[in-house]
Design a protein around this motif. Structure first.
Motif, PDB file in Angstrom:
ATOM      1  N   THR A  21       0.690  -1.074  -0.185  1.00  0.00           N
ATOM      2  CA  THR A  21       0.348  -0.139  -0.109  1.00  0.00           C
ATOM      3  C   THR A  21       0.653   1.520   0.020  1.00  0.00           C
ATOM      4  OG1 THR A  21      -1.563  -1.138   1.604  1.00  0.00           O
ATOM      5  CG2 THR A  21      -1.737   1.113   1.075  1.00  0.00           C
ATOM      6  N   LEU A  22       1.686   1.189   1.031  1.00  0.00           N
ATOM      7  CA  LEU A  22       2.801   2.158   1.035  1.00  0.00           C
ATOM      8  C   LEU A  22       4.009   2.270  -0.386  1.00  0.00           C
ATOM      9  CD1 LEU A  22       3.965   2.255   4.679  1.00  0.00           C
ATOM     10  CD2 LEU A  22       2.235   3.749   4.088  1.00  0.00           C
ATOM     11  N   TRP A  23       4.066   1.414  -0.492  1.00  0.00           N
ATOM     12  CA  TRP A  23       4.930   1.557  -2.034  1.00  0.00           C
ATOM     13  C   TRP A  23       3.879   1.995  -3.434  1.00  0.00           C
ATOM     14  CZ3 TRP A  23       9.423   3.087  -3.163  1.00  0.00           C
ATOM     15  CH2 TRP A  23      10.394   2.198  -2.586  1.00  0.00           C
ATOM     16  N   SER A  24       1.835   1.751  -3.588  1.00  0.00           N
ATOM     17  CA  SER A  24       1.364   2.540  -4.477  1.00  0.00           C
ATOM     18  C   SER A  24       1.212   3.675  -3.988  1.00  0.00           C
ATOM     19  CB  SER A  24       0.339   1.741  -4.401  1.00  0.00           C
ATOM     20  OG  SER A  24      -0.752   2.099  -3.215  1.00  0.00           O
ATOM     21  N   CYS A  25       0.678   4.863  -2.820  1.00  0.00           N
ATOM     22  CA  CYS A  25       1.493   5.670  -2.706  1.00  0.00           C
ATOM     23  C   CYS A  25       2.547   6.533  -3.512  1.00  0.00           C
ATOM     24  CB  CYS A  25       1.162   6.434  -1.096  1.00  0.00           C
ATOM     25  SG  CYS A  25      -0.294   5.645  -0.252  1.00  0.00           S
ATOM     26  N   LEU A  26       3.702   6.267  -3.267  1.00  0.00           N
ATOM     27  CA  LEU A  26       5.291   6.242  -3.685  1.00  0.00           C
ATOM     28  C   LEU A  26       4.823   5.967  -5.432  1.00  0.00           C
ATOM     29  CD1 LEU A  26       7.474   5.143  -1.434  1.00  0.00           C
ATOM     30  CD2 LEU A  26       7.155   7.536  -2.399  1.00  0.00           C
TER      31      LEU A  26
END
Length: 102
Positions: A21-26
């Protein structure tokens, strides 16, 4: 820092999911990361997601995105969501689940 949006991610023993999820935000394009912050609220009493969030957070700094970690050991998603809202620095709050991609 004056953020426009605080994005809150609540997680509970799902480190692999919250990392994605965090990498998708990035991976977002066409946004100014300086206008956003991401707050991960970990509902596990042993702070199981702290290392993952700190790892991705270190990388996010290179892109200008702030990722903060909060541990909320009281059981229940409402406690975790409320902890995220209390910690939010922006006037607008958005939620994304730990098993979703932005």
């Amino acid at each position: 820092m004056a953020y426009k949006v605080s994005v809150i991610v609540v997680t509970f023993y799902r480190e692999q999911f919250v990392r994605r999820t965090l990498w998708s935000c990035l991976a977002q394009r066409g946004v100014d990361f300086a206008e956003f912050e991401v707050i991960v609220v970990d509902g596990s009493p042993d702070a199981s997601a702290r290392a993952v969030v700190e790892d991705v957070g270190d990388e996010a700094k290179r892109f200008g995105l702030s990722i903060r970690y909060i541990n909320e050991p009281r059981p229940g998603i409402s406690y975790s969501r409320n902890a995220g809202v209390r910690a939010a620095a922006a006037g607008l709050v958005a939620f994304i689940d730990d098993d979703e991609e932005a």
